[in-house]
Write a protein that holds these residues in place. Sequence first.
Motif, PDB file in Angstrom:
ATOM      1  N   ILE A 329       0.799  -1.158  -0.075  1.00 65.94           N
ATOM      2  CA  ILE A 329      -0.003   0.107   0.070  1.00 65.94           C
ATOM      3  C   ILE A 329       0.962   1.311  -0.113  1.00 65.94           C
ATOM      4  CG2 ILE A 329      -2.160  -1.071   0.957  1.00 65.94           C
ATOM      5  CD1 ILE A 329      -1.577   0.289   3.506  1.00 65.94           C
ATOM      6  N   THR A 330       1.872   1.276   0.669  1.00 63.06           N
ATOM      7  CA  THR A 330       3.043   2.587   0.513  1.00 63.06           C
ATOM      8  C   THR A 330       3.396   2.546  -0.903  1.00 63.06           C
ATOM      9  OG1 THR A 330       4.557   0.934   1.726  1.00 63.06           O
ATOM     10  CG2 THR A 330       3.712   2.858   2.836  1.00 63.06           C
ATOM     11  N   ALA A 331       3.866   1.372  -1.597  1.00 62.10           N
ATOM     12  CA  ALA A 331       4.245   1.648  -3.013  1.00 62.10           C
ATOM     13  C   ALA A 331       3.034   2.219  -3.614  1.00 62.10           C
ATOM     14  CB  ALA A 331       4.526   0.231  -3.348  1.00 62.10           C
ATOM     15  N   LEU A 421      -6.994  -7.045  -0.037  1.00 61.17           N
ATOM     16  CA  LEU A 421      -7.016  -5.875   0.852  1.00 61.17           C
ATOM     17  C   LEU A 421      -5.940  -4.688   0.030  1.00 61.17           C
ATOM     18  CD1 LEU A 421      -5.896  -7.360   4.318  1.00 61.17           C
ATOM     19  CD2 LEU A 421      -8.177  -6.178   3.901  1.00 61.17           C
ATOM     20  N   VAL A 422      -5.038  -5.185  -0.369  1.00 61.24           N
ATOM     21  CA  VAL A 422      -4.003  -4.156  -1.100  1.00 61.24           C
ATOM     22  C   VAL A 422      -5.033  -3.396  -2.108  1.00 61.24           C
ATOM     23  CG1 VAL A 422      -2.268  -3.789  -2.698  1.00 61.24           C
ATOM     24  CG2 VAL A 422      -1.947  -5.091  -0.437  1.00 61.24           C
ATOM     25  N   GLU A 423      -5.816  -4.188  -2.820  1.00 62.68           N
ATOM     26  CA  GLU A 423      -6.385  -3.513  -4.057  1.00 62.68           C
ATOM     27  C   GLU A 423      -7.606  -2.777  -3.419  1.00 62.68           C
ATOM     28  OE1 GLU A 423      -8.340  -6.490  -6.633  1.00 62.68           O
ATOM     29  OE2 GLU A 423      -9.477  -5.115  -7.504  1.00 62.68           O
ATOM     30  N   VAL A 428      -9.517   2.998  -2.940  1.00 62.10           N
ATOM     31  CA  VAL A 428     -10.162   3.946  -1.913  1.00 62.10           C
ATOM     32  C   VAL A 428      -8.877   5.320  -2.141  1.00 62.10           C
ATOM     33  CG1 VAL A 428     -10.462   4.672   0.501  1.00 62.10           C
ATOM     34  CG2 VAL A 428     -11.416   2.493  -0.437  1.00 62.10           C
ATOM     35  N   ASN A 429      -7.660   4.683  -2.189  1.00 62.11           N
ATOM     36  CA  ASN A 429      -6.749   5.907  -2.126  1.00 62.11           C
ATOM     37  C   ASN A 429      -6.833   6.795  -3.458  1.00 62.11           C
ATOM     38  OD1 ASN A 429      -4.338   7.305  -1.119  1.00 62.11           O
ATOM     39  ND2 ASN A 429      -3.248   6.329  -2.245  1.00 62.11           N
ATOM     40  N   LYS A 430      -7.162   6.103  -4.531  1.00 65.24           N
ATOM     41  CA  LYS A 430      -7.450   6.869  -5.936  1.00 65.24           C
ATOM     42  C   LYS A 430      -8.504   7.943  -5.929  1.00 65.24           C
ATOM     43  CE  LYS A 430      -6.578   3.157  -9.024  1.00 65.24           C
ATOM     44  NZ  LYS A 430      -7.352   2.216  -9.766  1.00 65.24           N
ATOM     45  N   ARG A 431      -9.413   7.739  -5.059  1.00 63.15           N
ATOM     46  CA  ARG A 431     -10.569   8.652  -5.145  1.00 63.15           C
ATOM     47  C   ARG A 431     -10.707   9.289  -3.655  1.00 63.15           C
ATOM     48  NH1 ARG A 431     -14.453   5.979  -2.576  1.00 63.15           N
ATOM     49  NH2 ARG A 431     -14.635   3.645  -2.757  1.00 63.15           N
ATOM     50  N   ARG A 432      -9.333   9.420  -2.862  1.00 59.28           N
ATOM     51  CA  ARG A 432      -9.458   9.987  -1.513  1.00 59.28           C
ATOM     52  C   ARG A 432      -9.996  11.428  -1.393  1.00 59.28           C
ATOM     53  NH1 ARG A 432      -4.405   9.723  -3.639  1.00 59.28           N
ATOM     54  NH2 ARG A 432      -3.191  11.590  -3.499  1.00 59.28           N
TER      55      ARG A 432
END
Length: 457
Positions: A329-331, A421-423, A428-432
Amino acid sequence: MKTIIEPFKIKVVEPIRMTTREEREAILEKAGYNLFLVHADDVLIDLLTDSGTSAMSAEQWAGVMRGDEAYACSKSFYRFRDTVTDIFGFKHVIPTHQGRAAERILFSLTCKKGDVIPNNTHFDTTRANIEFTGAEALDIPIPEARKPEVNHPFKGNMDTKALRELIDRVGAERIPLALITITNNSGGGQPVSVANIREIKEILAPHGIPLYVDACRFAENAYFIQQREEGYADKSVKEIAQEVFSYADGCTMSAKKDALVNIGGFLCTNNDLLAEQERDLLILTEGFPTYGGLAGRDLEAIAQGLEEVLEQDYLEYRIASTRYLGEHITAGGVPIMEPPGGHAIYIDAKAMLPHIPAEQFPAQALAVELYREAGIRAVEIGSLMFGKTDSETGEFQASAMELVRLAIPRRVYTQSHVDYLVEAILEVNKRRESIKGLELTYEAPFLRHFTAKLKPR
Ligand code: P61
């Protein structure tokens, strides 16, 4: 082989249920956007806690059948006691129904108003049990521990300079004991080094202050020492755990973590007089000293679990699995408490959602979004849990950090669950930027996060 695999095959399965996005939206609304109020049946991957959620092995279940339920001096007690003594090395071993029962007995006998109990970071039940006696629970982690982005191999260490200053400031007579929590749960599941524990003992010993270990995740801590501390690469994790406990005078333990069971705990000490008082109190509230609030079968499962948790293959898989989640997830750009801890990954919601102010609970908003996106349940450790609104001025006091904890149950989920989980997290991060904050519609006077109701802004 480079691939690290789950070092077990699966004998019993428990189905998990997919829900639709529409169903999850309705579930969230009904639960007041509080994931503690969502039925476990409606959760696909449950990362609320690693406590009491382990999968037991065939040998542990066999132990359940072997459990001797004699009220006094059962065979299972002696197996439990001998296993604990072998690893932990303390003179007295007292079973309790879980970690906080051990804490309550220890602190009610040793602490009083005016006392100060230092720790790297007190877990919430530890703090509550100390404060209940009128004593002060003081957190003195190293400064790096409070900075999510800073990488440190032993970020769970105690600030030994602060410990020396505390003794000078308040005097040894007001410090009935010191604690060290391994791994440091509240600080991100970060390990404590042998060097740090040895130094703490050297500081305390001349003053006659005993050192107790909050040992919940002692095996994960020993594995980190083996991997990261100079001079320990060739030692077994069991030898390392034995050395760690050799510097201590006792411990409290929640067996629900690194004893791989669903319930249980224990309290150990080298102090004969204190052990006698502890057993007297145990009889009053937990049970006879050879079962202490547990069934004989629980004692068997703990003994077996303590042996399994120290297996090198198990720990390698365990820590690799948590690290894999953290690194992937950090990557993908998600800020976490660095470096990945032993039992959990903590997402830094303050850094991920800077557009949501603390009073709109960014970490809760993120936890809700993970459930909405993929049926994942995590826990908020931020302003919903620790923030306060001053009843007189109406001023909002935010928590120092806004974190979402993804705690990984032991031996429960597989690599493909972690990939899922990673996906989901990256999605979610993409549309944060479109994630909105929440506002409270109901709160209880204390520990509000368990029952609070919220609504989207
Ligand atoms: C957890 F939300 N931990 O991390 P007991 N010491 C330490 C712990 O991590 C710990 C205990 C003592 C939990 C469970 C939990 O409000 C909460 O056997 C370092 O749970 O009594 C427990 O051990 C206490 C979660 C506990 C909570 C209380 O998820």
